[in-house]
Write a protein that holds these residues in place. Structure first.
Motif, mmCIF file in Angstrom:
data_model
loop_
_atom_site.group_PDB
_atom_site.id
_atom_site.type_symbol
_atom_site.label_atom_id
_atom_site.label_comp_id
_atom_site.label_asym_id
_atom_site.label_seq_id
_atom_site.Cartn_x
_atom_site.Cartn_y
_atom_site.Cartn_z
ATOM 1 N N UNK A 54 -0.875 0.747 -3.548
ATOM 2 C CA UNK A 54 -1.036 2.103 -3.185
ATOM 3 C C UNK A 54 -0.181 2.871 -4.357
ATOM 4 N N UNK A 55 0.700 2.407 -5.279
ATOM 5 C CA UNK A 55 1.499 2.998 -6.453
ATOM 6 C C UNK A 55 0.618 3.460 -7.510
ATOM 7 N N UNK B 255 0.819 -1.367 -0.020
ATOM 8 C CA UNK B 255 -0.066 -0.061 0.122
ATOM 9 C C UNK B 255 0.811 1.584 -0.050
ATOM 10 N N UNK B 256 2.172 1.041 0.198
ATOM 11 C CA UNK B 256 2.984 2.365 0.268
ATOM 12 C C UNK B 256 3.077 3.082 -0.888
ATOM 13 N N UNK B 257 3.164 4.218 -0.931
ATOM 14 C CA UNK B 257 3.226 5.038 -2.103
ATOM 15 C C UNK B 257 4.361 6.254 -2.016
ATOM 16 N N UNK B 258 5.334 6.489 -2.977
ATOM 17 C CA UNK B 258 6.274 7.451 -2.951
ATOM 18 C C UNK B 258 6.846 7.689 -4.227
ATOM 19 N N UNK C 246 -4.173 -6.521 -8.409
ATOM 20 C CA UNK C 246 -2.831 -6.124 -7.862
ATOM 21 C C UNK C 246 -3.061 -4.409 -7.901
ATOM 22 N N UNK C 247 -3.150 -4.016 -9.454
ATOM 23 C CA UNK C 247 -3.364 -2.617 -9.644
ATOM 24 C C UNK C 247 -4.267 -1.915 -8.634
ATOM 25 N N UNK C 248 -5.526 -2.560 -8.442
ATOM 26 C CA UNK C 248 -6.720 -1.968 -7.779
ATOM 27 C C UNK C 248 -6.245 -1.963 -6.248
#
Length: 257
Positions: free
Chosen positions: A106-107, A74-77, A101-103
């Protein structure tokens, strides 16, 4: 659409230009853990006789690992990239693992690519174009305890894990974080530690985004003196997998988005 070769070249450019980024692989094993499905890779289940190839996730016993893995997924950076299981890779019938996986990640889609980015038909280019770039970095590596490092240049720190490291070696997470917090930036971190690597990379990218973190798994086995028992490795080495199956098709296998 994402082209398998173009995606490879995108990340090759980042390495050549020393642009820090994190890449984690979310292949079928990681998918099953996220879905809370028990699985095992063992001599009995898959014929894997080498410790570095063996792992087990028990959905009733290993929820701590699953929770940490979900946090990483779920991490996004901006410089955090995930490689996901695609429909052409998973061999799963009844739904699209790629879409799932896309849904659920978090990316953004711009930071989403193939889990098998560096193997199969991209593996020869990986060996010719990416492995030589290791010599341009200071390298830290998380790898199996049976590994030899003679063929990995400029290693300034190594962390060792054993069989079924996803469950048995979670202490490595804090050890790698402690090292990273006290080190300079610009280091290339290599991970060959199954889904434990996903968790480490998530934590490290939060801590210090100015390093490069690569989840390479069994792609490094020839360099580490480990098993060539995966299909694409047997094909690359010109041998039958376990002496029985012709896996030459792996080296021309391009995945589709």
């Amino acid at each position: 659409m994402k082209d398998f070769k173009q995606e490879f070249n995108k990340y090759l450019d980042k390495l050549e230009n020393r642009q820090p980024f994190a890449f984690t692989r979310w292949a079928d094993g990681e998918l099953w853990i996220l879905e809370n499905k028990s699985y095992s890779l063992s001599p009995e289940s898959h014929g894997y006789i080498y410790p570095e190839d063996q792992k087990e996730f028990d959905a009733e016993k290993h929820q701590s690992h699953r929770e940490k893995l979900w946090e990483a997924f779920k991490y996004k950076a901006d410089n955090y990239h995930i490689g996901i299981t695609t429909n052409s890779d998973a061999g799963i019938v009844g739904y699209s693992p790629r879409d799932w996986m896309i849904d659920n990640s978090g990316s953004d889609i711009e930071n989403t690519t193939y889990a098998n980015l560096f193997i199969n038909s991209n593996y020869i280019d990986f060996r010719k174009k990416i492995v030589p770039l290791f010599s341009e970095y200071e390298v830290a590596i998380v790898c199996n305890e049976r590994s030899t490092l003679d063929n990995i240049p400029n290693v300034i720190k190594d962390f060792r894990v054993g069989s079924n490291c996803i469950i048995n070696d979670e202490h490595i997470i804090d050890e790698v974080k402690d090292f990273t917090a006290g080190s300079k930036t610009g280091i290339l971190f290599l991970f060959a530690a199954s889904s434990l690597g996903n968790i480490c990379i998530h934590e490290l990218n939060k801590l210090e985004p100015n390093n490069t973190y690569l989840d390479l798994g069994s792609a490094l086995n020839p360099d580490l003196g480990l098993s060539l028992d995966r299909g694409y490795l047997s094909a690359w080495n010109g041998q039958l997998q376990r002496g029985m199956w012709d896996t030459s098709s792996y080296l021309v296998r391009e995945e589709t988005w």
